[in-house]
Design a protein around this motif. Structure first.
Motif, PDB file in Angstrom:
ATOM      1  N   PHE A 144      19.690  44.191 -11.936  1.00  0.00           N
ATOM      2  CA  PHE A 144      19.233  45.371 -11.190  1.00  0.00           C
ATOM      3  C   PHE A 144      17.733  45.602 -11.381  1.00  0.00           C
ATOM      4  CE2 PHE A 144      23.801  46.904 -11.299  1.00  0.00           C
ATOM      5  CZ  PHE A 144      23.982  46.781  -9.927  1.00  0.00           C
ATOM      6  N   GLU A 145      17.225  45.291 -12.571  1.00  0.00           N
ATOM      7  CA  GLU A 145      15.773  45.374 -12.772  1.00  0.00           C
ATOM      8  C   GLU A 145      15.044  44.428 -11.831  1.00  0.00           C
ATOM      9  OE1 GLU A 145      13.885  45.576 -16.702  1.00  0.00           O
ATOM     10  OE2 GLU A 145      15.922  45.376 -17.513  1.00  0.00           O
ATOM     11  N   LEU A 146      15.544  43.213 -11.754  1.00  0.00           N
ATOM     12  CA  LEU A 146      14.872  42.189 -10.958  1.00  0.00           C
ATOM     13  C   LEU A 146      14.847  42.525  -9.477  1.00  0.00           C
ATOM     14  CD1 LEU A 146      16.237  38.936 -12.661  1.00  0.00           C
ATOM     15  CD2 LEU A 146      13.943  39.914 -12.882  1.00  0.00           C
ATOM     16  N   VAL A 147      15.888  43.175  -8.985  1.00  0.00           N
ATOM     17  CA  VAL A 147      15.953  43.478  -7.547  1.00  0.00           C
ATOM     18  C   VAL A 147      15.425  44.872  -7.231  1.00  0.00           C
ATOM     19  CG1 VAL A 147      17.856  41.866  -7.163  1.00  0.00           C
ATOM     20  CG2 VAL A 147      18.380  44.271  -7.668  1.00  0.00           C
ATOM     21  N   PRO A 179      16.085  50.393 -10.494  1.00  0.00           N
ATOM     22  CA  PRO A 179      16.002  50.881 -11.874  1.00  0.00           C
ATOM     23  C   PRO A 179      17.056  51.916 -12.234  1.00  0.00           C
ATOM     24  CG  PRO A 179      14.220  51.778 -10.550  1.00  0.00           C
ATOM     25  CD  PRO A 179      14.880  50.726  -9.717  1.00  0.00           C
ATOM     26  N   ASP A 180      17.512  52.715 -11.265  1.00  0.00           N
ATOM     27  CA  ASP A 180      18.524  53.725 -11.582  1.00  0.00           C
ATOM     28  C   ASP A 180      19.838  53.071 -11.995  1.00  0.00           C
ATOM     29  OD1 ASP A 180      16.723  55.721 -11.023  1.00  0.00           O
ATOM     30  OD2 ASP A 180      17.482  56.106  -9.008  1.00  0.00           O
ATOM     31  N   SER A 181      20.214  52.006 -11.279  1.00  0.00           N
ATOM     32  CA  SER A 181      21.443  51.276 -11.635  1.00  0.00           C
ATOM     33  C   SER A 181      21.290  50.596 -12.987  1.00  0.00           C
ATOM     34  CB  SER A 181      21.770  50.242 -10.552  1.00  0.00           C
ATOM     35  OG  SER A 181      22.057  50.876  -9.319  1.00  0.00           O
ATOM     36  N   ALA A 182      20.111  50.034 -13.223  1.00  0.00           N
ATOM     37  CA  ALA A 182      19.853  49.410 -14.521  1.00  0.00           C
ATOM     38  C   ALA A 182      19.924  50.441 -15.642  1.00  0.00           C
ATOM     39  CB  ALA A 182      18.486  48.732 -14.509  1.00  0.00           C
ATOM     40  N   GLN A 183      19.313  51.596 -15.420  1.00  0.00           N
ATOM     41  CA  GLN A 183      19.319  52.664 -16.414  1.00  0.00           C
ATOM     42  C   GLN A 183      20.739  53.076 -16.773  1.00  0.00           C
ATOM     43  OE1 GLN A 183      16.521  54.445 -17.718  1.00  0.00           O
ATOM     44  NE2 GLN A 183      17.832  55.792 -18.924  1.00  0.00           N
ATOM     45  N   HIS A 184      21.593  53.199 -15.768  1.00  0.00           N
ATOM     46  CA  HIS A 184      22.986  53.596 -15.998  1.00  0.00           C
ATOM     47  C   HIS A 184      23.690  52.595 -16.914  1.00  0.00           C
ATOM     48  CE1 HIS A 184      26.990  55.173 -15.232  1.00  0.00           C
ATOM     49  NE2 HIS A 184      27.370  53.940 -14.934  1.00  0.00           N
ATOM     50  N   LEU A 185      23.482  51.309 -16.653  1.00  0.00           N
ATOM     51  CA  LEU A 185      24.136  50.287 -17.466  1.00  0.00           C
ATOM     52  C   LEU A 185      23.572  50.254 -18.878  1.00  0.00           C
ATOM     53  CD1 LEU A 185      24.430  47.500 -14.778  1.00  0.00           C
ATOM     54  CD2 LEU A 185      26.339  48.422 -16.108  1.00  0.00           C
ATOM     55  N   TYR A 186      22.271  50.403 -18.996  1.00  0.00           N
ATOM     56  CA  TYR A 186      21.676  50.437 -20.332  1.00  0.00           C
ATOM     57  C   TYR A 186      22.197  51.627 -21.133  1.00  0.00           C
ATOM     58  CZ  TYR A 186      18.270  46.723 -19.455  1.00  0.00           C
ATOM     59  OH  TYR A 186      17.673  45.518 -19.212  1.00  0.00           O
ATOM     60  N   GLN A 187      22.319  52.767 -20.490  1.00  0.00           N
ATOM     61  CA  GLN A 187      22.826  53.947 -21.187  1.00  0.00           C
ATOM     62  C   GLN A 187      24.264  53.738 -21.637  1.00  0.00           C
ATOM     63  OE1 GLN A 187      21.317  56.556 -22.261  1.00  0.00           O
ATOM     64  NE2 GLN A 187      19.334  56.373 -21.257  1.00  0.00           N
ATOM     65  N   SER A 188      25.073  53.104 -20.793  1.00  0.00           N
ATOM     66  CA  SER A 188      26.457  52.803 -21.178  1.00  0.00           C
ATOM     67  C   SER A 188      26.488  51.868 -22.382  1.00  0.00           C
ATOM     68  CB  SER A 188      27.202  52.174 -19.998  1.00  0.00           C
ATOM     69  OG  SER A 188      27.331  53.082 -18.934  1.00  0.00           O
ATOM     70  N   THR A 197      12.393  46.954 -23.447  1.00  0.00           N
ATOM     71  CA  THR A 197      11.632  46.257 -22.410  1.00  0.00           C
ATOM     72  C   THR A 197      11.760  46.976 -21.072  1.00  0.00           C
ATOM     73  OG1 THR A 197      13.422  44.745 -21.728  1.00  0.00           O
ATOM     74  CG2 THR A 197      12.039  44.059 -23.570  1.00  0.00           C
ATOM     75  N   PHE A 198      12.943  47.491 -20.790  1.00  0.00           N
ATOM     76  CA  PHE A 198      13.151  48.238 -19.542  1.00  0.00           C
ATOM     77  C   PHE A 198      12.266  49.484 -19.506  1.00  0.00           C
ATOM     78  CE2 PHE A 198      15.394  51.807 -17.497  1.00  0.00           C
ATOM     79  CZ  PHE A 198      15.412  51.350 -16.182  1.00  0.00           C
ATOM     80  N   LEU A 199      12.279  50.244 -20.595  1.00  0.00           N
ATOM     81  CA  LEU A 199      11.479  51.466 -20.644  1.00  0.00           C
ATOM     82  C   LEU A 199       9.991  51.162 -20.501  1.00  0.00           C
ATOM     83  CD1 LEU A 199      13.295  53.406 -23.503  1.00  0.00           C
ATOM     84  CD2 LEU A 199      13.329  53.956 -21.063  1.00  0.00           C
TER      85      LEU A 199
END
Length: 232
Positions: free
Chosen positions: A74-77, A80-89, A106-108
């Motif tokens: 999700f980061e690559l495409v 970021p909101d979808s990536a954030q959700h997965l990272y938080q999980s 790295t995401f932050l």
């Protein structure tokens, strides 16, 4: 020199789940899909990458590598909101997993949340079962550079090299910072050591050219420029 972060999602690490036959099979299926997904990312086929990484997540939704792999996609495409959700999980389920903490850092940093990113890199480093300490120090350094804090970046790169003295990117990045700050003798020794370990590289020749330019040695700088041209 581009600021590249070390993503540890591709590095196989032990999981913290209770063992069971069903669990092992789910993890194995997820790992197979992750490998396929990463392969498709490397080929630039993001549609097939998404398909396989989504299947990995469906096979093992609580497995941190399934979560991190899909988050990275999700980061690559640019989602970021979808990536954030997965990272938080992943953080909620695996708060002491160094890979999760490092990757979220790295995401932050990519989201320009530098202070928070630095905190997560340090949390990763502090985990007793996390062994990619040099990678996280390097990531912290690259993030500090992005934030404009070159002194902190230099300190982090030195710590990365304390743990892994032959870490190529840390050597080259630190030499670059030393050239920029006028520590030319130190940078020269560092690049000489790099050549002893890895041979002559285009990036190291470019740094040596900049070093000689900084020192006011036009003739030597030109010689490195000629070698760099021949190198290509």
């Amino acid at each position: 020199m581009p600021l590249l972060f070390i993503i540890v999602v591709l590095i196989l690490a032990g999981c913290s789940f209770a063992p069971s036959v069903q669990h092992d099979e789910s993890i194995q299926r997820a790992e197979a899909r992750i490998a396929l997904g990463v392969g498709y990312i490397n080929k630039g086929d993001m549609t097939k990458a998404r398909e396989n990484l989504q299947l990995a997540y469906e096979h093992a939704p609580n497995y941190y590598r399934s979560q991190l792999s899909l988050a990275h996609y999700f980061e690559l495409v640019g989602e970021p909101d979808s990536a954030q959700h997965l990272y938080q999980s992943a953080l909620t389920q695996h708060p002491n997993n160094g890979d999760v903490l490092n990757n979220y850092g790295t995401f932050l940093c990519k989201q320009e949340q530098y202070t928070q990113a630095d905190d997560y890199f340090h949390q990763a480093i502090a985990q007793p079962s996390y062994f990619l300490t040099a990678a996280s120090y390097e990531n912290a350094a690259l993030c500090a550079m992005k934030a404009g804090n070159t002194l902190q970046a230099s300190d982090y790169l030195k710590r990365a090299l304390d743990y892994e003295p032959k870490r190529a990117r840390s050597i080259l990045t630190l030499a670059k910072l030393e050239i920029e700050s006028g520590e030319l003798d130190t940078a020269q020794m560092r690049l000489t050591q790099f050549h002893n370990w890895y041979g002559t590289q285009a990036v190291s020749l470019k740094l040596l050219m900049k070093l000689e330019q900084k020192a006011g040695n036009a003739v030597q700088a030109k010689q490195y420029q000629e070698r760099l041209n021949d190198f290509h």
